[in-house]
Design a protein around this motif. Sequence first.
Motif, PDB file in Angstrom:
ATOM      1  N   LYS A  17      41.256  75.466  86.981  1.00 19.97           N
ATOM      2  CA  LYS A  17      41.048  76.309  85.805  1.00 19.97           C
ATOM      3  C   LYS A  17      39.915  77.309  86.058  1.00 19.97           C
ATOM      4  N   GLY A  18      38.808  76.824  86.623  1.00 18.14           N
ATOM      5  CA  GLY A  18      37.678  77.703  86.915  1.00 18.14           C
ATOM      6  C   GLY A  18      38.066  78.800  87.896  1.00 18.14           C
ATOM      7  N   ALA A  19      38.801  78.414  88.933  1.00 22.37           N
ATOM      8  CA  ALA A  19      39.186  79.380  89.968  1.00 22.37           C
ATOM      9  C   ALA A  19      40.049  80.492  89.376  1.00 22.37           C
ATOM     10  N   VAL A  20      41.001  80.106  88.542  1.00 21.61           N
ATOM     11  CA  VAL A  20      41.871  81.102  87.913  1.00 21.61           C
ATOM     12  C   VAL A  20      41.045  82.042  87.041  1.00 21.61           C
ATOM     13  N   ALA A  21      40.188  81.469  86.212  1.00 20.93           N
ATOM     14  CA  ALA A  21      39.402  82.280  85.282  1.00 20.93           C
ATOM     15  C   ALA A  21      38.483  83.251  86.012  1.00 20.93           C
ATOM     16  N   MET A  22      37.981  82.845  87.158  1.00 19.95           N
ATOM     17  CA  MET A  22      37.012  83.674  87.865  1.00 19.95           C
ATOM     18  C   MET A  22      37.661  84.742  88.737  1.00 19.95           C
ATOM     19  N   GLY A  23      39.014  84.735  88.806  1.00 21.79           N
ATOM     20  CA  GLY A  23      39.669  85.834  89.497  1.00 21.79           C
ATOM     21  C   GLY A  23      40.216  85.523  90.871  1.00 21.79           C
ATOM     22  N   ALA A  24      40.363  84.248  91.207  1.00 21.89           N
ATOM     23  CA  ALA A  24      40.984  83.914  92.489  1.00 21.89           C
ATOM     24  C   ALA A  24      42.405  84.464  92.529  1.00 21.89           C
ATOM     25  N   ASP A  25      42.914  84.720  93.734  1.00 25.98           N
ATOM     26  CA  ASP A  25      44.270  85.241  93.891  1.00 25.98           C
ATOM     27  C   ASP A  25      45.293  84.131  94.077  1.00 25.98           C
ATOM     28  N   ALA A  26      44.836  82.979  94.548  1.00 25.98           N
ATOM     29  CA  ALA A  26      45.775  81.885  94.807  1.00 25.98           C
ATOM     30  C   ALA A  26      45.022  80.579  94.901  1.00 25.98           C
ATOM     31  N   LEU A  27      45.768  79.492  94.802  1.00 25.99           N
ATOM     32  CA  LEU A  27      45.227  78.142  94.981  1.00 25.99           C
ATOM     33  C   LEU A  27      45.943  77.478  96.146  1.00 25.99           C
ATOM     34  N   LEU A  28      45.251  76.559  96.798  1.00 23.50           N
ATOM     35  CA  LEU A  28      45.829  75.760  97.881  1.00 23.50           C
ATOM     36  C   LEU A  28      45.543  74.308  97.517  1.00 23.50           C
ATOM     37  N   ILE A  29      46.594  73.582  97.123  1.00 18.35           N
ATOM     38  CA  ILE A  29      46.401  72.266  96.510  1.00 18.35           C
ATOM     39  C   ILE A  29      47.123  71.181  97.304  1.00 18.35           C
ATOM     40  N   GLU A  30      46.442  70.061  97.520  1.00 23.02           N
ATOM     41  CA  GLU A  30      47.080  68.942  98.232  1.00 23.02           C
ATOM     42  C   GLU A  30      47.825  68.058  97.238  1.00 23.02           C
ATOM     43  N   VAL A  31      49.105  67.844  97.531  1.00 21.08           N
ATOM     44  CA  VAL A  31      50.001  67.083  96.650  1.00 21.08           C
ATOM     45  C   VAL A  31      50.733  66.062  97.511  1.00 21.08           C
ATOM     46  N   HIS A  32      50.855  64.854  97.009  1.00 17.97           N
ATOM     47  CA  HIS A  32      51.502  63.783  97.796  1.00 17.97           C
ATOM     48  C   HIS A  32      52.311  62.893  96.853  1.00 17.97           C
ATOM     49  N   PRO A  33      53.496  62.456  97.292  1.00 16.38           N
ATOM     50  CA  PRO A  33      54.296  61.596  96.411  1.00 16.38           C
ATOM     51  C   PRO A  33      53.617  60.262  96.108  1.00 16.38           C
ATOM     52  N   ASN A  34      52.788  59.777  97.026  1.00 15.52           N
ATOM     53  CA  ASN A  34      52.105  58.504  96.796  1.00 15.52           C
ATOM     54  C   ASN A  34      50.725  58.526  97.451  1.00 15.52           C
ATOM     55  N   PRO A  35      49.744  59.122  96.791  1.00 17.04           N
ATOM     56  CA  PRO A  35      48.433  59.330  97.419  1.00 17.04           C
ATOM     57  C   PRO A  35      47.821  58.060  98.009  1.00 17.04           C
ATOM     58  N   ALA A  36      48.072  56.919  97.382  1.00 16.98           N
ATOM     59  CA  ALA A  36      47.424  55.688  97.864  1.00 16.98           C
ATOM     60  C   ALA A  36      47.867  55.317  99.268  1.00 16.98           C
ATOM     61  N   GLU A  37      49.047  55.774  99.664  1.00 19.53           N
ATOM     62  CA  GLU A  37      49.528  55.408 100.993  1.00 19.53           C
ATOM     63  C   GLU A  37      49.596  56.611 101.935  1.00 19.53           C
ATOM     64  N   ALA A  38      48.904  57.681 101.569  1.00 20.88           N
ATOM     65  CA  ALA A  38      48.860  58.862 102.432  1.00 20.88           C
ATOM     66  C   ALA A  38      48.203  58.512 103.761  1.00 20.88           C
ATOM     67  N   TRP A  39      48.631  59.201 104.834  1.00 21.74           N
ATOM     68  CA  TRP A  39      48.079  58.919 106.152  1.00 21.74           C
ATOM     69  C   TRP A  39      46.745  59.627 106.387  1.00 21.74           C
ATOM     70  N   SER A  40      46.361  60.503 105.468  1.00 21.39           N
ATOM     71  CA  SER A  40      45.045  61.151 105.579  1.00 21.39           C
ATOM     72  C   SER A  40      44.627  61.635 104.198  1.00 21.39           C
ATOM     73  N   ASP A  41      43.341  61.579 103.932  1.00 21.27           N
ATOM     74  CA  ASP A  41      42.751  62.158 102.728  1.00 21.27           C
ATOM     75  C   ASP A  41      43.440  61.779 101.423  1.00 21.27           C
ATOM     76  N   GLY A  42      43.788  60.521 101.288  1.00 18.33           N
ATOM     77  CA  GLY A  42      44.478  60.084 100.085  1.00 18.33           C
ATOM     78  C   GLY A  42      43.701  60.369  98.809  1.00 18.33           C
ATOM     79  N   ALA A  43      42.395  60.221  98.869  1.00 18.21           N
ATOM     80  CA  ALA A  43      41.591  60.303  97.649  1.00 18.21           C
ATOM     81  C   ALA A  43      41.647  61.668  96.981  1.00 18.21           C
ATOM     82  N   GLN A  44      41.988  62.706  97.747  1.00 21.01           N
ATOM     83  CA  GLN A  44      41.918  64.054  97.171  1.00 21.01           C
ATOM     84  C   GLN A  44      43.285  64.653  96.856  1.00 21.01           C
ATOM     85  N   GLN A  45      44.369  63.929  97.115  1.00 22.34           N
ATOM     86  CA  GLN A  45      45.693  64.469  96.857  1.00 22.34           C
ATOM     87  C   GLN A  45      46.154  64.096  95.443  1.00 22.34           C
TER      88      GLN A  45
END
Lengths: 339, 339, 339, 339
Positions: free
Chosen positions: D288-316
């Motif tokens: 929300k902050g990024a959009v409001a401040m004028g960013a052009d795009a977002l890059l977001i980590e999304v995973h079907p099952n974060p708990a069993e991700a092979w890397s960086d589960g906590a942030q997906q």
Amino acid sequence: MIIVLKPNIGKKEEAAVIKEIKKLGYKPHIMRGVARTVIGAIGDELKNPSLESLPANFPNAVESVMPVQKRYKLVSREAHPANSSINVRGNLIGGKKFQVMAGPCSVESEMQLLTTARAVKAAGATILRGGAFKPRTSPYEFQGLGLKGLKLLDKARRETGLGIITELLSEAHVDTVAEYTDIIQIGARNSQNFQLLIAAARTGKPVLLKRGLSMRIEEWLLAGEYVLSNDNPNLLFCERGIRTFETYTRNTLDLSTIPIIKKEAHSPIVIDPSQGAGRADLVMAMCKGAVAMGADALLIEVHPNPAEAWSDGAQQVSLPLFAKLMEDLKPFIAAAGRD
Amino acid sequence: MIIVLKPNIGKKEEAAVIKEIKKLGYKPHIMRGVARTVIGAIGDELKNPSLESLPANFPNAVESVMPVQKRYKLVSREAHPANSSINVRGNLIGGKKFQVMAGPCSVESEMQLLTTARAVKAAGATILRGGAFKPRTSPYEFQGLGLKGLKLLDKARRETGLGIITELLSEAHVDTVAEYTDIIQIGARNSQNFQLLIAAARTGKPVLLKRGLSMRIEEWLLAGEYVLSNDNPNLLFCERGIRTFETYTRNTLDLSTIPIIKKEAHSPIVIDPSQGAGRADLVMAMCKGAVAMGADALLIEVHPNPAEAWSDGAQQVSLPLFAKLMEDLKPFIAAAGRD
Amino acid sequence: MIIVLKPNIGKKEEAAVIKEIKKLGYKPHIMRGVARTVIGAIGDELKNPSLESLPANFPNAVESVMPVQKRYKLVSREAHPANSSINVRGNLIGGKKFQVMAGPCSVESEMQLLTTARAVKAAGATILRGGAFKPRTSPYEFQGLGLKGLKLLDKARRETGLGIITELLSEAHVDTVAEYTDIIQIGARNSQNFQLLIAAARTGKPVLLKRGLSMRIEEWLLAGEYVLSNDNPNLLFCERGIRTFETYTRNTLDLSTIPIIKKEAHSPIVIDPSQGAGRADLVMAMCKGAVAMGADALLIEVHPNPAEAWSDGAQQVSLPLFAKLMEDLKPFIAAAGRD
Amino acid sequence: MIIVLKPNIGKKEEAAVIKEIKKLGYKPHIMRGVARTVIGAIGDELKNPSLESLPANFPNAVESVMPVQKRYKLVSREAHPANSSINVRGNLIGGKKFQVMAGPCSVESEMQLLTTARAVKAAGATILRGGAFKPRTSPYEFQGLGLKGLKLLDKARRETGLGIITELLSEAHVDTVAEYTDIIQIGARNSQNFQLLIAAARTGKPVLLKRGLSMRIEEWLLAGEYVLSNDNPNLLFCERGIRTFETYTRNTLDLSTIPIIKKEAHSPIVIDPSQGAGRADLVMAMCKGAVAMGADALLIEVHPNPAEAWSDGAQQVSLPLFAKLMEDLKPFIAAAGRD
């Protein structure tokens, strides 16, 4: 100060900037380069109340403003080329003799304090440290014995002849603390508590000013300037570690402050390796480095039983380890040309 | 707490650690892994005076000690699940209505203050900020008008009906400042001046606690705990930028504090984009981000003529720019579901 | 790992967490405290791909997850209790003899390099440094002489018998650089360029791994692990200053890395005071500190005419100053028990 | 550049400095103040190889040297006043439409990737992210599927029509990665791996340049300059959090980069809130902050099952949470005047 104008600005905007510079009491020097114009504004920057304001007012004209003059005066080598030294009960800090201040993080009891005082004196320390008023991150942690702690420090002084250093953390305590201590310590969290600095300075007692957790050298010198400009020449700088991204140690001890303070200022520099590392197992190496690099004194946390200390147990060294440390430092003190 | 033993230590050392854990009042839970043994010490960590001391005492037995319990209680959502809100002359901070506090960095004169007060009120602000006692990095910089400044704030309040926020920087001023202000501001440099926090809390006035330049979230919450545990529920957290390696801006405004404070604590969160960036040209974008991310209020520096301000000219916005800012924020306030 | 559950969660959520812990291959140990439940998950954390993921999946059940196991193996003292030493043309780094590597930031010309090589050898250095491929912040700055620079280093080696250390900054150069150098230097900016580390390791040449600008100790050790786990035991750690908020120096030289690396790892530790301070006037004091604290070697930038150097002139010492430095270090080397 | 001389230096030293300034190709402008003399050296600072060297050579004459000129050219607004936009399979990044790139941290399997691709497309993303080559802190962690991962990305692109972004971490992979991806991502750890930047630029593909963990704005712009000066105008800056002292979050997302990059440069700015916070529970507010401040795009980590991700589960974030996020962002995108 130096004012860099944006590229391709018009005559009118340039004239407005020059007018403002003159209004602020500076004499402008205009230098035209290929890409942009730079204006040197010659005058006393210390007196000017809003030196940094030009960009806000002429957002389309000024790119940046850079100060030129040093902001500190009385602490600087320019004002006082020779080293200053501080006399604490006959022991000179900043002279040829290397000094060690040691004792517990907090004063806990008569037995704890006197045991420590006798041991650190026997090992060669000349000043006893001990917290009576303790600034603690949480209100639920031990806040110090207060006046009772000061009286125990006094008792230890009378018995051992050691000088005393203890922390002042409230203007309300300044008379009481000054009555009992030989050096007033200003802690890292109060390093820019200017009212406290002024109150401490006015007691006339030596003031040991710890560097704040994220204090730049210039800010530290200016905090020291608050002491000297309140008519107290007895200032000591104490590096105790800065806060960085590193988590292995509690703080990052910045030993480069030793040559820097020696270059910029005339007051003695003291190193606190206990706070600096937050780990007793690193204290020895830190002390060796500090001595070799030209520190005037060390401030070391020592406790008869670190595991049961009421505060900061992890960073206090035991009495036998302190005795060994004092012994092991000798060749480095000699190599550094100190006694 | 969790105690990780070193690999391959003997029975005797393990027994010594367990004995010490029990002595400190914990119940040990022993977990043996392939490489090393881990001990869970179950009990109240807040009461324990020297939790971190084990490694110092058993340097050959213990590898690390990790706390488990949260150190803050009264500020936490666990203690108080609903949002707290603060009533300042009828304006609720932390409620549905988004609030704006605005005014000059320093009170300089009646004209400067009243001109600003009228303009910020007209633009929609409900609280007037203005420094009467100023903490300045150098003793040679303008230190504020003191009592005269407080009286001008009072005059502006009587004329405009705006609430007042001003900084307290000395315990010696606490009664005077509390007499004139509606909210007591604790500045970043005093954010761990615990005696000042206690004195401010005891006035009963709302306390706006700025985050220190290198203060971790946990330390900030614990500084807030000093206010709440001194019987004052009226606490506001204010993010104003932290110190990092970046030099383009004066500080790095950490807007992630908005969701974090909302998650961990129940008090309102205020954003100061002026100190946060140190540049007037970034204030607008910072305000938009703060609103979108869920801040409860803004604290903005506004000056009729930033170029001639007596302090921090570069970060103050002009009156017309402030009016535009308030207008431009409206769609974001609506998008955030606030009035 | 240790999993701290949120207070007051239900049986069902607790069971779900325990099931997930078992699925990930750990044996759970449940410890119930008054306020919350803590689960010790015993097993091999290195093999587990998503150790940190639990909070994401059970946002209402898990408060935090803390690793227990050290993530590095081959670099650790546990794996290899004795010191490692690296033999470079008969000179042992990490042995009793203290070693000095010195030379210009960039190789500029035959005369510049040979003049420097002869002078540093005469003063007691055993290894010649010099950049042939230079990583520069701006594409418009001098990027190094490349292969021509390597050939000049080779010529200097043949004439003086000094060993050579030079930086590798591209996998594409690895064979060429390995052909000419005795030690491959990995610069701070490439300290987590793992493909480059693997390529360097596979040459079999000693690899000097500089600490990244904001690299934690654990990350540095793990980057070293990339070298050792690619079958190259000849690793040297080199501290060259970290990035902090301070602006007086270019970097903050973290001398505490000396005792820390000695404690955690078995490879030699080298200090680079030139990059570390970015100021020639601080190099002498930094070197004394490094020697006293137990460093195995120094890496010093020396130039016949620093004012006209093609890169980093401000931090290079002149030839006479280097000779004086080597002389002044002698008592400290003796005090540290080194030759 | 501006050269500040020390106070009270003699005619001879001043003449030596002026001579050196002229030798370096500058025209000196001498400004004499009361306390000290300042010299403006007018000329092209970019061409000068050793601008910073004066203090080293005249240690008794020069106090400091300050650059005046901006070091970046092609990325700057001065060179290119209008916004640049990047066309990725018909989607314009940097235009009126706000863009979202989403997908898993690592490509793990066909099912994982295709499930995610379909879900993020359905929710409104136009570009699929997914790591095939992964830079991991430890050599024992999952290093990515490599070529197999790239082929799965290609398959997902053919099925969904989404554009692809994936990381390049070795010059050796540049042709392969460029063959499969629409945008080449340069990760934070390689942000000053200049050889990699040059190799990426020369493919002609759009390059998304993440900010390094401790990279100053100027250094980031200069790293971007490596892309543009290698004849590739398709540059995107991506803020992903910097390293600070804070430990509550993995990194500190610096949203002030949005207005700063917009002011200084013409390339689009993308925000990565997943790396930025390292915690899935903060991603929504960051977006929300990024959009409001004028960013052009977002890059977001999304995973079907974060708990069993092979890397960086906590942030997906999970698929349903991502869909909700896209929905909740709509009013902020509208408020920011984007589609």
